[in-house]
Scaffold this active site. Structure first.
Site, PDB file in Angstrom:
ATOM      1  N   SER A 129      49.778  45.676  45.519  1.00  0.00           N
ATOM      2  CA  SER A 129      48.685  45.314  46.353  1.00  0.00           C
ATOM      3  C   SER A 129      48.937  44.984  47.397  1.00  0.00           C
ATOM      4  CB  SER A 129      48.591  44.248  44.394  1.00  0.00           C
ATOM      5  OG  SER A 129      47.130  43.706  44.691  1.00  0.00           O
ATOM      6  N   TYR A 153      49.941  36.079  39.860  1.00  0.00           N
ATOM      7  CA  TYR A 153      49.664  37.927  40.102  1.00  0.00           C
ATOM      8  C   TYR A 153      50.973  37.970  41.499  1.00  0.00           C
ATOM      9  CZ  TYR A 153      47.765  42.079  40.547  1.00  0.00           C
ATOM     10  OH  TYR A 153      47.472  43.117  40.689  1.00  0.00           O
TER      11      TYR A 153
END
Length: 326
Positions: A129, A153
């Site tokens: 990501s 995250y």
């Protein structure tokens, strides 16, 4: 369309997610022999609702179960692995860091170790990501920027990304990594995300809610483009083993604030509603966008959809899903 995927045994994790639905659709259309790892039964997902599940084989289990993964890779003689499974919601990660670390980090080393022990696995693509980069002053991020996530995250994606690189460097595992911008598109059932949440609110005649101050800037990327990017990288990896260990950014290379994105959706839906800005979001990166120069030059890649095209497609999907035609 190429013949690369025809009859190719492919293992997909995260098939019930936003990106996974688009990926399974395209793999099936290109004739791949798809095996999907499914943990939870999500009847509203594209994977189930669009009957993609009828086109694939399903292995029920958890991505952290290495023994299960080894069995699946071996019994189905998997050639290509596309690892998408992750806990992807920043707010959930902030509230439940341990489960996020467990799924995103332990799940990644479990699939990589299973691949290392499987003699048939020839290409592995791991979905990282843009959040793996953490927060940097120099924009746009390119692939040489250090991975230094700060919040749960972001840290989970930094770790999974580095673990993937280590398996390539240490064991010669044929793995490559995708780093994409903020996904949006039909099939996203996480209503707290800005795109589906805004569209649903407008279709209900309600003011859309912006949980942040609206000034966070992101690089929004249509999920169908993301699925095709993962497939392209697997193809290129098969053709060119020197790509092993490489990471690639995939992005429309745009900078859009949350407020501007919401207003654009309102314009496309011809709505006069005004967003409610709550300013509640914390522990998120303020400004991110990616350079996709490496993917353009080494993979001959470019996105198929502009932001405007992607949003129009997405609005149409939610109109159909929610049964609102007007």
């Amino acid at each position: 369309m190429t013949t690369f995927w025809r009859d190719r045994p492919v293992f997909v994790t995260g098939a019930t997610g936003l990106l996974g639905g688009w990926l399974v659709r395209h793999l099936s259309e290109q004739g791949a022999d798809v095996v999907c790892l499914v943990r939870d039964w999500v009847p509203q997902s594209e994977f189930v609702g669009a009957r993609l599940i009828d086109r694939v084989k399903v292995v029920r289990g958890d991505v952290r179960d290495q023994a299960l993964l080894e069995r699946a890779l071996g019994e189905y003689e998997i050639d290509t692995v596309l690892h998408l499974a992750a806990q992807t919601i920043v707010g959930i990660a902030n509230r439940n860091p341990v489960s996020t670390f467990d799924t995103n980090i332990a799940g990644t080393w479990a699939i990589l170790e299973a691949c290392r022990r499987s003699p048939t696995a020839k290409q592995i693509v791991v979905a990282s990501s843009d959040k793996a980069y953490g927060d940097h002053d120099v924009l746009p991020y390119d692939e040489d920027a250090p991975l230094r996530g700060s919040h749960p995250y972001d840290v989970s994606k930094s770790c999974a990304d580095l673990i993937s690189q280590s398996y390539s460097t240490t064991y010669g595992l044929p793995v490559a990594i995708t780093r994409c911008g903020n996904f949006y598109g039909g099939g996203d059932l996480n209503w707290n995300r800005i795109v589906p949440g805004t569209i649903r609110s407008v279709l209900r005649g309600e003011r859309p809610i912006i949980r942040s101050d609206g000034m966070y800037v992101r690089d929004y990327f249509y999920a169908e483009d993301g699925a095709l990017a993962n497939m392209l990288l697997a193809e290129k990896l098969a053709q060119n083993p020197t790509l092993c260990g490489h990471a690639f950014n995939f992005s429309n290379e745009i900078q859009v604030s949350v407020t501007d994105l919401v207003r654009h959706i309102l314009e496309l839906m011809e709505s006069g509603l005004q967003p409610e800005i709550r300013g509640e979001a914390t522990h998120e990166i303020r400004h991110q966008y990616l350079s996709a120069s490496k993917a353009r030059s080494l993979l001959d890649w470019k996105p198929r959809f502009t932001l405007d095209e992607g949003l129009r497609q997405t609005i149409g999907w939610y109109r159909e899903f929610l049964g609102v035609r007007a």
